[in-house]
Design an enzyme around this catalytic site. Structure first.
Site, PDB file in Angstrom:
ATOM      1  N   GLU A 129     -22.837   0.850 -29.178  1.00  0.00           N
ATOM      2  CA  GLU A 129     -22.610   0.030 -27.988  1.00  0.00           C
ATOM      3  C   GLU A 129     -21.636  -1.113 -28.289  1.00  0.00           C
ATOM      4  O   GLU A 129     -20.756  -1.421 -27.479  1.00  0.00           O
ATOM      5  CB  GLU A 129     -23.939  -0.538 -27.486  1.00  0.00           C
ATOM      6  CG  GLU A 129     -23.782  -1.408 -26.252  1.00  0.00           C
ATOM      7  CD  GLU A 129     -25.094  -2.025 -25.795  1.00  0.00           C
ATOM      8  OE1 GLU A 129     -25.041  -3.066 -25.111  1.00  0.00           O
ATOM      9  OE2 GLU A 129     -26.165  -1.469 -26.126  1.00  0.00           O
ATOM     10  N   THR A 167     -27.360  -4.625 -25.302  1.00  0.00           N
ATOM     11  CA  THR A 167     -28.482  -4.481 -24.369  1.00  0.00           C
ATOM     12  C   THR A 167     -29.842  -4.431 -25.060  1.00  0.00           C
ATOM     13  O   THR A 167     -30.866  -4.726 -24.440  1.00  0.00           O
ATOM     14  CB  THR A 167     -28.323  -3.218 -23.505  1.00  0.00           C
ATOM     15  OG1 THR A 167     -28.159  -2.073 -24.352  1.00  0.00           O
ATOM     16  CG2 THR A 167     -27.126  -3.334 -22.569  1.00  0.00           C
TER      17      THR A 167
END
Length: 283
Positions: A129, A167
């Site tokens: 990510e 996240t």
């Protein structure tokens, strides 16, 4: 023995969507090669099940080697925009299974970068990510892993700066990083992009720990959110262990009266069920 599950555990929305997208791609493209670019999710059991159905994995740096007319899934963690362009140039069909929350982070990073801001991301080095978001943020991207990294940054009060988070990052560490950076740059834009699923699993685990003699954290050893669940369990419970499958349950748990189980956001429900079944079978 009593087995108590955390109120929230296992697949999150983004992982479930990615796994379902992979299953649909395999069903709809039986005469084509179907790949993911890098591991679809951070759980080997789930990956092995998809591999048996024919899902291949392209190395993360091999986007330019995708075969023409093949199907390539972008995994839940996302990829830099340049990689998507490489796949399209190879003539393969691209299915974007990036988690919608990660996509939102990518867009925010790109928007701040377009304004000339320094984009700081609180995250884990080499995480998929992070790599993807860095690609959207461009040359002014900065990664900080903790408050010490933040303290070492050379920022000026007049700098335009934005702080985002991976996240699955620790909410507590993110706030600590934000506090450090606000002192350096009072005008910093702090955007908390941590997925609520991360907080929900942590809170459910905190509620579970006082009720049990030990906690089994089920998930991939390379999963960021699973490792953070283990750290919390170790702080709050006398016995806490990370396992990937029921075969790995330490013997001591079979002698406990109450065992708690939680699972990372990439852990399939079948694996959780098997762990619970194995515990209850041994009386």
């Amino acid at each position: 023995m009593e087995v108590i599950r955390a109120e929230v555990l296992g697949y999150c929305m983004g992982v479930r969507r990615a796994v379902e997208a992979a299953g649909d791609a395999l069903t709809q493209n039986k005469n084509k090669k179907v790949y993911t670019l890098g591991p679809l999710i951070h759980n080997q059991t789930a990956l092995d099940a998809l591999a048996k159905r024919g899902l291949g994995i392209l190395a993360e740096n091999d986007a330019d080697k995708a075969e023409k007319d093949s199907v390539v899934l972008i995994r839940a963690h996302g990829v830099p925009p340049a990689v998507t362009g490489q796949l399209a140039a190879c003539g393969c069909r691209v299915i974007d299974a990036t988690c919608t929350r990660v996509t939102a982070s990518q867009k925010i990073a790109a928007q701040y970068a377009e304004k000339g801001a320094i984009v700081i991301l609180a995250g884990d080095r080499n995480h998929g990510e992070v790599t993807g978001i860095a690609g959207y943020a461009g040359p002014r991207f900065v990664l900080v892993r903790n408050r010490d990294d933040a303290a070492a940054l050379d920022l000026k009060g007049g700098d335009q700066v934005a702080l985002l988070a991976q996240t699955t990052f620790s909410p507590e560490e993110f706030e600590a990083i934000a506090d450090v950076l606000r002192k350096k740059c009072p005008s910093i834009h702090v955007v908390n992009t941590i997925c609520p699923a991360t907080k929900e699993r942590q809170e459910a685990l905190q509620k579970l720990c006082p009720q049990v003699d030990g906690v089994l954290v089920i998930g991939g050893r390379n999963s960021a959110n699973t490792k953070r669940l283990l750290l919390t369990a170790q702080k709050l419970c006398t016995h806490a262990d990370l396992i990937e499958t029921a075969e790995e349950i330490p013997e001591k748990y079979f002698a406990m009266k109450k065992v708690g189980i939680t699972a990372g956001a990439s852990t399939p429900g079948e694996v959780i069920n098997e762990v619970e079944k194995r515990l209850l079978e041994r009386k």
